[in-house]
Design an enzyme around this catalytic site. Structure first.
Site, PDB file in Angstrom:
ATOM      1  N   ARG A  78       0.859  -1.186   0.000  1.00 26.48           N
ATOM      2  CA  ARG A  78       0.000   0.000   0.000  1.00 26.48           C
ATOM      3  C   ARG A  78       0.894   1.235   0.000  1.00 26.48           C
ATOM      4  O   ARG A  78       1.746   1.372   0.869  1.00 26.48           O
ATOM      5  CB  ARG A  78      -0.893  -0.017   1.242  1.00 26.48           C
ATOM      6  N   HIS A 122      -2.843  10.852   0.868  1.00 29.61           N
ATOM      7  CA  HIS A 122      -2.273  10.604   2.199  1.00 29.61           C
ATOM      8  C   HIS A 122      -1.665  11.928   2.683  1.00 29.61           C
ATOM      9  O   HIS A 122      -0.450  12.055   2.811  1.00 29.61           O
ATOM     10  CB  HIS A 122      -1.248   9.467   2.141  1.00 29.61           C
ATOM     11  N   GLU A 167      -7.055   8.360   6.560  1.00 34.40           N
ATOM     12  CA  GLU A 167      -7.293   9.008   7.855  1.00 34.40           C
ATOM     13  C   GLU A 167      -7.785  10.456   7.736  1.00 34.40           C
ATOM     14  O   GLU A 167      -7.080  11.391   8.140  1.00 34.40           O
ATOM     15  CB  GLU A 167      -6.023   8.953   8.708  1.00 34.40           C
ATOM     16  N   TYR A 297      -3.805   1.484  15.882  1.00 33.39           N
ATOM     17  CA  TYR A 297      -2.577   1.525  16.675  1.00 33.39           C
ATOM     18  C   TYR A 297      -2.811   1.343  18.166  1.00 33.39           C
ATOM     19  O   TYR A 297      -1.977   0.767  18.861  1.00 33.39           O
ATOM     20  CB  TYR A 297      -1.841   2.865  16.440  1.00 33.39           C
ATOM     21  N   GLU A 363      -3.124  -0.279   8.178  1.00 28.79           N
ATOM     22  CA  GLU A 363      -1.915   0.104   8.917  1.00 28.79           C
ATOM     23  C   GLU A 363      -1.980  -0.447  10.324  1.00 28.79           C
ATOM     24  O   GLU A 363      -3.038  -0.392  10.970  1.00 28.79           O
ATOM     25  CB  GLU A 363      -1.766   1.632   9.054  1.00 28.79           C
TER      26      GLU A 363
HETATM   27  C1  FCB Z   1      -0.690   7.009  10.690  1.00 29.24           C
HETATM   28  C2  FCB Z   1      -0.340   7.557   9.335  1.00 29.24           C
HETATM   29  C3  FCB Z   1       0.969   7.044   8.790  1.00 29.24           C
HETATM   30  C4  FCB Z   1       2.028   6.913   9.866  1.00 29.24           C
HETATM   31  C5  FCB Z   1       1.492   6.198  11.083  1.00 29.24           C
HETATM   32  C6  FCB Z   1       2.492   6.014  12.189  1.00 29.24           C
HETATM   33  O1  FCB Z   1      -1.556   7.891  11.328  1.00 29.24           O
HETATM   34  O2  FCB Z   1      -1.348   7.238   8.406  1.00 29.24           O
HETATM   35  O3  FCB Z   1       1.365   7.890   7.743  1.00 29.24           O
HETATM   36  O4  FCB Z   1       2.584   8.121  10.161  1.00 29.24           O
HETATM   37  O5  FCB Z   1       0.376   6.862  11.583  1.00 29.24           O
END
Ligand code: FCB
Length: 456
Positions: A78, A122, A167, A297, A363
């Protein structure tokens, strides 16, 4: 501990990057400035005062990077396209050299059996469009649709998997409310207007992609957090409702249910502005998508904290008093608490809107203070463990019947981590920025073993 065989054979195993974070070649071959080229030059904006002019020099070294992907054994990648490399004026003239870069990268991927998943936006809006109002201006939606059509026309013979936005919460609330991301504006609750234009851009881009390429598979990537209240008190329950509302529901509900959450618009005090938009906006935003990408995350545990003086810049405008407590769980170098089961929570939250909608983790990953040993090898046990536990969470999601189709690790290699510059490393491969050498870390070797490219 899960194994690759716990996942469907066609599961996408990938890594992710973004144009500004890896490409470099900032002023080469016709590329113009994006809002990040401008913002990184604002004194104090970037922790280590660095800029992304060179970054990982992926623009020149992409073949090496595809080799790293081969070492990892991934079958998907990606990445995002730089708008100002394709349309240096934001709209209008197409820059052939920019197009050729992406075509060469994609051919290299395909030749190596790696499927491209292309993110159109992005975060790197052409500066010229920011100067005309950025995402606060409705005209930016039209520009985004024009750009999207160009990219799909130019790359659509090689790519079928598209992600409109990465995002939009960050673009809107870090870009226009807290101001810690480009363009660095601190406009309080008006940032929500940027969110609306981003979402409208998403919906119209989906329709445009389908027109240009009927066989396309199109989705959107949201950064969802598992949100819990710090206690059962009414104030903390309300804090959790607000945090989940701004972070998750403000984006999930218009896209997947065709309506904005009214409680969130009321928290923002923006109901009138939203109501004044054409009612058809929501129909356009809710155009069916083929998949939802989720970046996960961490988890937030919310409590009602102290009121902040009016006008204090915050990523939670209108709910500035909401605080996230330290639960004592282990954290990564970003300070983000590690909660692998929160990944299952957010997949379930998305699935509750449309149970048949395919999901991807687009991600997931972790920053740690990497220190290479004398031979240049990084023993990043923390990152390896983080990834293993989140892959286990993916396996659990599949056991629960959730339609999870892929998992992308952030990131392929260390890169320019936005407001943190080069001071935070997320890579499976270590990048020596002085030599641009890439070296798989322990986490990368572990992934290769997990995916079966090397035997234990
Ligand atoms: C996300 C972003 C990516 C990267 C990660 C750690 O929010 O999409 O670009 O910076 O965090």
């Amino acid at each position: 501990m899960s194994a690759r065989s716990d996942f469907p054979a066609d599961f996408a195993w990938g890594t992710a990057t973004a144009s500004y974070q890896v490409e470099g070649a900032a002023v080469e071959d016709g590329r113009t400035a994006s809002i990040w080229d401008t913002f990184t030059r604002v004194p104090g904006a970037i922790a280590d005062s660095n800029v992304g002019d060179v970054a990982d020099d992926h623009y020149h070294l992409f073949r090496d990077d595809v080799r790293v992907m081969n070492q990892l054994g991934v079958n998907a990648y990606r990445f995002s396209v730089s708008w100002s490399r394709i349309l240096p004026n934001g709209t209008g003239v197409v820059n052939r050299l920019g197009v050729e870069f992406y075509r060469a990268l994609i051919r290299e991927l395909i030749d190596n059996g790696i499927r491209p998943y292309v993110t159109l936006y992005h975060w790197d809006l052409p500066q010229v469009l920011e100067d005309a109002g950025g995402w606060l201006a409705r005209e930016t939606v039209d520009a985004f649709v024009e750009y999207t059509r160009v990219v799909v026309r130019e790359l659509g013979d090689l790519v079928t998997d598209w992600i409109t936005l990465n995002e939009p919460w960050c673009s809107a609330f870090l870009g226009y409310a807290s101001g810690v991301h480009a363009p660095g504006k601190q406009l309080g609750t008006r940032a929500a207007r940027a969110a609306h234009h981003l979402l409208l851009g998403h919906g119209r881009a989906v329709a445009a992609i389908r027109q240009e390429q009927p066989a396309a598979t199109v989705g959107l990537t949201l950064n969802l957090y598992s949100v819990r209240p710090a206690s059962d008190s009414a104030a903390d329950l309300d804090a959790a409702r607000r945090a989940d509302g701004l972070q998750n529901r403000l984006f999930l509900e218009p896209v997947l249910a065709g309506a904005y959450p009214q409680d969130v618009l009321a928290d923002l005090g923006e109901s009138d502005w939203f109501d004044a938009n054409p009612a058809t906006d929501l129909d356009e935003i809710a155009v069916p998508i083929d998949f939802l990408g989720i970046n996960y995350y961490s988890r937030h545990t919310a409590r009602a904290g102290h009121a902040r003086p009016a006008g204090t810049p915050s990523a939670n405008p209108g709910s500035e008093f909401v605080e996230f407590i330290d639960t004592g769980a282990p954290r990564t170098q970003m300070g983000w608490e590690i909660h692998p089961d929160g990944l299952v929570d957010v997949l379930e939250q998305a699935n509750a809107y449309r149970s048949d909608l395919p999901l991807y983790v687009t991600e997931n990953g972790a920053a740690y203070e990497d220190v290479p040993d004398a031979s240049g090898y990084v023993h990043d046990e923390g990152r390896r463990d983080y990834i293993e536990k989140h892959i286990d969470a993916c396996a659990e999601a599949i056991r629960r019947g959730l339609p999870l189709n892929g998992y992308f690790i952030w990131s392929l290699m260390d890169n320019f981590e936005w407001a943190w510059g080069f001071s935070r490393r997320f890579g499976l491969a270590y990048v020596d920025y002085a030599t641009q050498a890439r070296t798989l870390k322990k986490s990368g070797r572990w992934l290769a073993e997990f995916l079966g490219t090397v035997s234990a």
